[in-house]
Every structure is written in C-alpha cells, then in structure tokens.
Design a protein around this motif. Structure first.
Motif, PDB file in Angstrom:
ATOM      1  N   GLY A   1     -11.981   3.162  26.428  1.00 41.49           N
ATOM      2  CA  GLY A   1     -12.347   4.565  26.320  1.00 41.49           C
ATOM      3  C   GLY A   1     -11.153   5.504  26.293  1.00 41.49           C
ATOM      4  N   CYS A   2      -9.951   4.964  26.203  1.00 46.04           N
ATOM      5  CA  CYS A   2      -8.744   5.795  26.160  1.00 46.04           C
ATOM      6  C   CYS A   2      -8.836   6.746  24.965  1.00 46.04           C
ATOM      7  N   PRO A   3      -8.768   8.068  25.205  1.00 46.68           N
ATOM      8  CA  PRO A   3      -8.908   9.014  24.109  1.00 46.68           C
ATOM      9  C   PRO A   3      -7.717   9.017  23.149  1.00 46.68           C
ATOM     10  N   ALA A   4      -6.592   8.461  23.549  1.00 44.27           N
ATOM     11  CA  ALA A   4      -5.395   8.465  22.706  1.00 44.27           C
ATOM     12  C   ALA A   4      -5.448   7.407  21.607  1.00 44.27           C
ATOM     13  N   ILE A   5      -6.373   6.453  21.682  1.00 45.70           N
ATOM     14  CA  ILE A   5      -6.422   5.363  20.709  1.00 45.70           C
ATOM     15  C   ILE A   5      -6.631   5.895  19.294  1.00 45.70           C
ATOM     16  N   GLU A   6      -7.425   6.952  19.148  1.00 50.06           N
ATOM     17  CA  GLU A   6      -7.667   7.528  17.822  1.00 50.06           C
ATOM     18  C   GLU A   6      -6.386   8.141  17.258  1.00 50.06           C
ATOM     19  N   ALA A   7      -5.663   8.891  18.074  1.00 53.10           N
ATOM     20  CA  ALA A   7      -4.405   9.495  17.617  1.00 53.10           C
ATOM     21  C   ALA A   7      -3.377   8.415  17.286  1.00 53.10           C
ATOM     22  N   MET A   8      -3.320   7.352  18.086  1.00 46.34           N
ATOM     23  CA  MET A   8      -2.407   6.240  17.809  1.00 46.34           C
ATOM     24  C   MET A   8      -2.732   5.624  16.441  1.00 46.34           C
ATOM     25  N   SER A   9      -4.015   5.394  16.197  1.00 45.43           N
ATOM     26  CA  SER A   9      -4.459   4.781  14.938  1.00 45.43           C
ATOM     27  C   SER A   9      -4.073   5.641  13.738  1.00 45.43           C
ATOM     28  N   VAL A  10      -4.318   6.943  13.842  1.00 42.89           N
ATOM     29  CA  VAL A  10      -3.990   7.862  12.744  1.00 42.89           C
ATOM     30  C   VAL A  10      -2.481   7.854  12.484  1.00 42.89           C
ATOM     31  N   ASP A  11      -1.687   7.874  13.551  1.00 46.59           N
ATOM     32  CA  ASP A  11      -0.223   7.877  13.396  1.00 46.59           C
ATOM     33  C   ASP A  11       0.282   6.574  12.774  1.00 46.59           C
ATOM     34  N   ILE A  12      -0.295   5.449  13.182  1.00 47.77           N
ATOM     35  CA  ILE A  12       0.085   4.146  12.596  1.00 47.77           C
ATOM     36  C   ILE A  12      -0.260   4.132  11.112  1.00 47.77           C
ATOM     37  N   GLU A  13      -1.467   4.565  10.781  1.00 47.12           N
ATOM     38  CA  GLU A  13      -1.887   4.608   9.368  1.00 47.12           C
ATOM     39  C   GLU A  13      -0.933   5.474   8.549  1.00 47.12           C
ATOM     40  N   ARG A  14      -0.579   6.645   9.053  1.00 43.37           N
ATOM     41  CA  ARG A  14       0.322   7.563   8.352  1.00 43.37           C
ATOM     42  C   ARG A  14       1.686   6.913   8.094  1.00 43.37           C
ATOM     43  N   VAL A  15       2.260   6.272   9.107  1.00 39.73           N
ATOM     44  CA  VAL A  15       3.581   5.648   8.979  1.00 39.73           C
ATOM     45  C   VAL A  15       3.547   4.492   7.981  1.00 39.73           C
ATOM     46  N   LEU A  16       2.539   3.651   8.058  1.00 39.11           N
ATOM     47  CA  LEU A  16       2.483   2.492   7.165  1.00 39.11           C
ATOM     48  C   LEU A  16       2.155   2.906   5.729  1.00 39.11           C
ATOM     49  N   ARG A  17       1.323   3.922   5.561  1.00 44.29           N
ATOM     50  CA  ARG A  17       1.050   4.421   4.202  1.00 44.29           C
ATOM     51  C   ARG A  17       2.307   5.042   3.598  1.00 44.29           C
ATOM     52  N   ALA A  18       3.085   5.725   4.393  1.00 41.69           N
ATOM     53  CA  ALA A  18       4.346   6.311   3.912  1.00 41.69           C
ATOM     54  C   ALA A  18       5.326   5.216   3.499  1.00 41.69           C
ATOM     55  N   HIS A  19       5.129   4.020   4.019  1.00 44.38           N
ATOM     56  CA  HIS A  19       5.970   2.876   3.665  1.00 44.38           C
ATOM     57  C   HIS A  19       5.423   2.121   2.446  1.00 44.38           C
ATOM     58  N   GLY A  20       4.342   2.631   1.846  1.00 42.39           N
ATOM     59  CA  GLY A  20       3.813   2.041   0.623  1.00 42.39           C
ATOM     60  C   GLY A  20       2.606   1.144   0.791  1.00 42.39           C
ATOM     61  N   ILE A  21       2.065   1.056   1.984  1.00 39.72           N
ATOM     62  CA  ILE A  21       0.864   0.239   2.204  1.00 39.72           C
ATOM     63  C   ILE A  21      -0.351   1.107   1.868  1.00 39.72           C
ATOM     64  N   ARG A  22      -1.150   0.643   0.911  1.00 34.72           N
ATOM     65  CA  ARG A  22      -2.290   1.431   0.433  1.00 34.72           C
ATOM     66  C   ARG A  22      -3.454   1.416   1.417  1.00 34.72           C
ATOM     67  N   GLU A  23      -3.781   0.247   1.927  1.00 35.12           N
ATOM     68  CA  GLU A  23      -4.943   0.117   2.818  1.00 35.12           C
ATOM     69  C   GLU A  23      -4.489  -0.333   4.202  1.00 35.12           C
ATOM     70  N   VAL A  24      -4.731   0.527   5.200  1.00 33.51           N
ATOM     71  CA  VAL A  24      -4.360   0.235   6.585  1.00 33.51           C
ATOM     72  C   VAL A  24      -5.621   0.298   7.440  1.00 33.51           C
ATOM     73  N   THR A  25      -5.891  -0.788   8.143  1.00 39.22           N
ATOM     74  CA  THR A  25      -7.010  -0.834   9.077  1.00 39.22           C
ATOM     75  C   THR A  25      -6.443  -1.083  10.466  1.00 39.22           C
TER      76      THR A  25
END
Length: 183
Positions: free
Chosen positions: A55-79
């Motif tokens: 139930g940690c509320p930060a998990i959503e923000a962590m996920s969004v930040d990870i997706e942003r960083v990996l997409r900026a590195h050229g990964i199209r689909e991040v789950t």
C-alpha cells in the motif's frame, strides 16, 4: 538463477539511479526496492519493483519515473510490476544508502543479523541503556542521533513524515530527527 544480459544490467543501472520520491537523497537501487529488469524482444522491458510496505503510495511515482527514464533510453514498452515476494526489508538498503540517510539527518534503520521477523516491543521509548543481555532490546543497537552520534535518544512519535519513519529526539544535542524504522 538466470544471469542478466548486458542490456538488462544497463537498464537496471538506469532504473536504479531514479531517486526515491519520498526520500530523494536515495536512489531506488540504494533503497533496495528495484529487484530486476527483464528484456522481452527488441524494445519491451518488464521491471520488478517491491514496495517498502504493501500500500506504499510512492510505488506509483516510482513506476512513472522508471518508465520515463527507460523510455528516454529508447525502450518503447515499459511495464513495471509490483512484486511482493520476497518482501522488502530495511536490510535491503545498501551501505551507501544508509550513509546518505545519516548525512541527510535521518537515522538509518539498524542492521539485523538474522532473518527472523522484527519483534515489536511496546516499552520504554529511550534507547540509552546499559545492555545486560536480557529483555526485549538485548543485543539491539541503540538508535543513534544522525547529528551528534549519541545513543541517548527518545521516541516522540511512532510515525513521522512517512509511515516508514518514526520521530525521535536526541537527549544530548536536543535535536529532533527521523528514524527509518526497521522492517
């Protein structure tokens, strides 16, 4: 155990460098919540992330930040998958992370030397003691003040700015400080 590919190791390093949204002084790698990165095909990645507590509320923000960083590195689909097993423990915080917490003014969690559950004791709130080798705190390191290093501290509140931290005060320098609770 499956060995990570060079690309998975590179992406794990990138995702691991993302700052924690609640404790930006720590990266997700230093906090120990980033478990693995799995590459699927040429441009799809699955990231395993374990919250500090269910139930940690930060998990959503962590996920969004990870997706942003990996997409900026050229990964199209991040789950980003939330993985609850094995559960995260404060033992997962790296030594660098513990030092960064201390430098930031937060007492890091004490290191546990076994894998047993963390005992919950409702007793005295002060941690200065003469260890007689008996009682609930026997063998437990005191919570030290991150400002002056004194072990003479007291609990003010079991919860602080986040559920992961308690509010304490040093009885030597009189400064209040957060203590990252052991889990």
């Amino acid at each position: 155990m499956v060995t990570a590919t060079a690309l998975e190791a590179e992406l794990l390093e990138l995702a691991g460098a993302v700052p924690d949204p609640e404790l930006p002084v720590l990266t997700l790698r230093e906090l120990g919540v980033l478990r693995a990165v799995h590459v699927h095909g040429t441009d799809a990645v699955e990231v395993d992330l374990t919250p500090t507590y269910t139930g940690c509320p930060a998990i959503e923000a962590m996920s969004v930040d990870i997706e942003r960083v990996l997409r900026a590195h050229g990964i199209r689909e991040v789950t980003v998958r939330t993985v609850l097993t094995p559960a995260w423990s404060t033992d997962d915080i790296t030594p660098e992370g513990r030092e960064k917490l201390r430098e930031f003014g937060i007492a890091p969690p004490r290191v546990r030397h076994d894998s047993d559950p963390v005992p919950l004791t409702l007793g005295p709130t002060r941690t200065h003691r003469t260890d007689t080798g008996t009682g609930a705190d026997a063998g437990t390191e005191p919570v030290r003040c991150p400002h002056c290093g004194s072990a003479d501290t007291e609990l003010l509140s079991r919860f602080s700015s986040t559920a992961c931290k308690a509010l304490r005060r040093c009885l030597a320098c009189r400064e209040p400080f957060d203590h990252f609770k052991e889990l």
